[in-house]
Write a protein that holds these residues in place. Structure first.
Motif, PDB file in Angstrom:
ATOM      1  N   GLU A  16      32.010  25.083  29.410  1.00  0.00           N
ATOM      2  CA  GLU A  16      31.576  26.091  28.452  1.00  0.00           C
ATOM      3  C   GLU A  16      31.661  25.581  27.017  1.00  0.00           C
ATOM      4  O   GLU A  16      31.067  26.167  26.120  1.00  0.00           O
ATOM      5  N   ASP A  99      29.637  26.893  33.609  1.00  0.00           N
ATOM      6  CA  ASP A  99      30.535  27.793  32.886  1.00  0.00           C
ATOM      7  C   ASP A  99      29.866  28.160  31.564  1.00  0.00           C
ATOM      8  O   ASP A  99      29.746  27.323  30.672  1.00  0.00           O
ATOM      9  N   GLU A 100      29.392  29.395  31.457  1.00  0.00           N
ATOM     10  CA  GLU A 100      28.703  29.884  30.258  1.00  0.00           C
ATOM     11  C   GLU A 100      27.587  28.913  29.844  1.00  0.00           C
ATOM     12  O   GLU A 100      27.579  28.381  28.729  1.00  0.00           O
ATOM     13  N   ARG A 103      25.661  29.722  26.415  1.00  0.00           N
ATOM     14  CA  ARG A 103      26.413  30.129  25.216  1.00  0.00           C
ATOM     15  C   ARG A 103      25.962  29.312  24.010  1.00  0.00           C
ATOM     16  O   ARG A 103      25.892  28.096  24.051  1.00  0.00           O
ATOM     17  N   LYS A 110      17.562  29.154  26.303  1.00  0.00           N
ATOM     18  CA  LYS A 110      18.151  30.021  27.326  1.00  0.00           C
ATOM     19  C   LYS A 110      17.167  30.242  28.473  1.00  0.00           C
ATOM     20  O   LYS A 110      17.521  30.135  29.646  1.00  0.00           O
ATOM     21  N   SER A 131      29.773  33.510  33.903  1.00  0.00           N
ATOM     22  CA  SER A 131      29.108  33.972  32.696  1.00  0.00           C
ATOM     23  C   SER A 131      29.614  35.348  32.299  1.00  0.00           C
ATOM     24  O   SER A 131      29.873  36.197  33.152  1.00  0.00           O
ATOM     25  N   SER A 132      29.724  35.552  31.006  1.00  0.00           N
ATOM     26  CA  SER A 132      30.055  36.871  30.472  1.00  0.00           C
ATOM     27  C   SER A 132      28.778  37.594  30.047  1.00  0.00           C
ATOM     28  O   SER A 132      28.834  38.715  29.563  1.00  0.00           O
ATOM     29  N   ASP A 133      27.636  36.954  30.231  1.00  0.00           N
ATOM     30  CA  ASP A 133      26.326  37.502  29.885  1.00  0.00           C
ATOM     31  C   ASP A 133      25.804  38.276  31.096  1.00  0.00           C
ATOM     32  O   ASP A 133      25.309  37.687  32.062  1.00  0.00           O
TER      33      ASP A 133
END
Length: 178
Positions: A16, A99-100, A103, A110, A131-133
């Motif tokens: 990340e 991992d992400e 970001r 993207k 992902s936090s997205d």
């Protein structure tokens, strides 16, 4: 498993934090792109092969500018991420842990990264996406595990994977209250 053995077994991790752990910012794009192959093969990559690897990944990932001598620090965040992804893909992984992965990148990078992940999965590569997205998870996942403090909170598959359900699962405490 230590990193060189993991790489030789076909398991590759995209960190990340591209600037601290993924790329050598003081080195050029080509050197960064082939570094994983050198770890896998336990040897230096000759200049002709290195250039072929770079050109292939640069074309596939639409790296701009596609200049092997360009320092990583001179690239945009999206293009740095493309070099990092190219570094991972050049290894030829069977399992890709991301991992992400988007970001700090622009919308164009993207989209390209999402398309690449979807294509790789369609081709049979195993992909583990952290992902936090939430839209990213919904778009790219066929199975989601929601974890909190190292414990599985919820598993979702297929049509069950929605932003609302992900948000709810991520915010429910151990007793089931939101």
């Amino acid at each position: 498993i230590d990193m060189p053995n993991r790489i030789r077994r076909g398991v590759v991790y995209l960190t990340e934090d591209r600037k601290l752990r993924g790329l050598a910012l003081s080195l050029d794009s080509l050197t960064n792109m082939i570094s994983g192959v050198q770890v896998r093969d336990r040897s230096r990559v000759d200049s002709g092969r290195a250039r072929r690897i770079f050109d292939e990944q640069a074309k596939t990932l639409q790296l701009y500018p596609a200049e092997p001598a360009r320092l990583i620090s001179q690239l945009s965040g999206g293009n740095q991420q493309k070099v990092l992804l190219g570094k991972c893909l050049a290894i030829g992984p069977s399992v890709l842990m991301l991992d992400e992965p988007t970001r700090g990148v622009d919308i164009g990078a993207k989209q390209l990264i999402h398309e690449t992940i979807a294509r790789l999965a369609d081709e049979g590569m195993s992909i583990l996406l952290v992902s936090s997205d939430l839209p990213e998870l919904v778009k790219l996942s066929n199975r989601v595990l929601v974890l909190r403090r190292g414990h599985l909170v919820r598993e979702m598959t297929g049509a069950m994977i929605t932003e609302d359900d992900l948000l709810l699962a991520a915010n429910v405490d151990e007793e089931g209250a939101a």
